[in-house]
Design an enzyme around this catalytic site. Structure first.
Site, PDB file in Angstrom:
ATOM      1  N   CYS A 133       0.841  -1.204   0.000  1.00  0.00           N
ATOM      2  CA  CYS A 133       0.000   0.000   0.000  1.00  0.00           C
ATOM      3  C   CYS A 133       0.870   1.246   0.000  1.00  0.00           C
ATOM      4  O   CYS A 133       1.450   1.609   1.032  1.00  0.00           O
ATOM      5  CB  CYS A 133      -0.925  -0.005   1.221  1.00  0.00           C
ATOM      6  N   CYS A 136      -0.494   4.013   2.350  1.00  0.00           N
ATOM      7  CA  CYS A 136      -0.300   3.733   3.774  1.00  0.00           C
ATOM      8  C   CYS A 136       1.145   3.976   4.205  1.00  0.00           C
ATOM      9  O   CYS A 136       1.396   4.589   5.251  1.00  0.00           O
ATOM     10  CB  CYS A 136      -0.664   2.282   4.084  1.00  0.00           C
ATOM     11  N   ASP A 137       2.074   3.482   3.409  1.00  0.00           N
ATOM     12  CA  ASP A 137       3.466   3.430   3.849  1.00  0.00           C
ATOM     13  C   ASP A 137       4.406   4.369   3.105  1.00  0.00           C
ATOM     14  O   ASP A 137       5.569   4.530   3.509  1.00  0.00           O
ATOM     15  CB  ASP A 137       3.991   1.992   3.696  1.00  0.00           C
TER      16      ASP A 137
END
Length: 309
Positions: A133, A136-137
């Site tokens: 992701c 997300c990261d």
């Protein structure tokens, strides 16, 4: 009876199903094992969804869909995972990690999960440089060198998003041409994303965290090594259909739920929509369309109006 219709999954297909079903008057319950929005929450920017000429983030689109569904009376229960289905009788039952529910019809919209590479180091370094992701990261890799694996729209969008954060973005694809839209490929070129084509990742290595990957050219067999700080894997999805299979729902050879043009499965009163189905195009827009069809058909099955056959 807890609801007339239970929708399993709150991605774009499930939320669209719920919205249309509720507007037609069905008492509708949505069960979602995670947060409403599904994998859509991980998309940094959706540029091809009608009505948003400047694009919209997956999180924002999910938020709007959830708000609209709730306005029309849909009950959405997040962090409640369906673990067992009994679909044999006229009354369908769903057991979750928190309770037990009954409904007259079921729509399975459980979507997909990220496909893994299955190479050494992938599991070992998950969360320590291996990610599925970008949204997300990605912020964890600001100013660092990263590598994206994949050749479709998801890989291209992830590479573009990371190009705003990372010092350098590489994209590895096993073929010599991309599946991604040409507009996205052109933008990657403009943003300086470096392509490594006809190549596959054979190993992810490092110490405490990822330090690099080993590659193999699929045409020449030549092996190489690239040092990177992070690897973002975007090589497709696998259907979340295990729950349905255990309940007797038919799937194809790849595990996708088989539906007809009316989103009907092989079990009366059980429908499926979105990425978990065998429909070939996996997009937010097609998931929404399938959800609408599933809702209309579920309404017809439950209420038996004069026009339903």
């Amino acid at each position: 009876m807890d609801a007339e219709l239970i929708v399993i999954g709150a991605g774009p297909a499930g939320l669209s199903t719920a919205l249309y079903a509720a507007r037609m008057g069905l008492e509708t319950l949505v069960l979602e094992k995670g947060l409403a929005g599904g994998l859509m929450l991980e998309i940094p920017l959706i540029e091809n969804y009608p009505g948003f000429p400047e694009g919209v983030s997956g999180q924002e689109l999910a938020k709007l869909m959830v708000e609209q569904a709730k306005i029309h009376g849909v009950a959405i229960r997040e962090l409640e995972e369906a673990v067992e289905l009994d679909l044999k009788g006229e009354v369908k039952t769903v057991r979750t990690n928190k309770g037990f529910y009954e409904a007259k019809a079921i729509v399975i919209a459980t979507g997909c999960s990220h496909r893994k590479l299955g190479v050494p180091g992938e599991e070992e370094f998950r969360g320590r440089g291996v990610s599925y992701c970008g949204l997300c990261d990605g912020p964890l890799f600001k100013g660092k060198k990263v590598l994206v694996v994949g050749g479709g729209n998801a890989a291209a969008v992830t590479a573009l998003y990371l190009s705003d954060l990372a010092s350098e973005v590489l994209l590895v694809h096993r073929r010599d041409a991309f599946r991604a839209e040409e507009a996205l490929v052109r933008r990657m070129e403009e943003r300086g994303v470096k392509f490594i084509l006809n190549s596959v990742v054979t190993e992810i290595f490092g110490g405490e965290v990822v330090e690099g990957v080993r590659l193999r050219n699929v045409k020449t067999g030549e092996e190489s090594q690239v040092e990177v700080d992070g690897i973002f894997i975007q090589v497709g999805e696998v259907p979340n259909s295990e729950l349905a299979v255990r309940a007797g729902v038919e799937v194809d050879e790849r595990g996708f739920i088989m539906v007809d043009v009316r989103q009907r499965t092989n079990i009366a009163g059980v429908f499926a929509a979105g990425d978990v189905t065998n429909y070939p195009v996996k997009q937010v827009a097609t998931a929404v369309g399938q959800g609408v069809t599933a809702a209309v058909e579920a309404y017809g099955f439950v209420r038996r109006p004069y026009w339903f056959r």
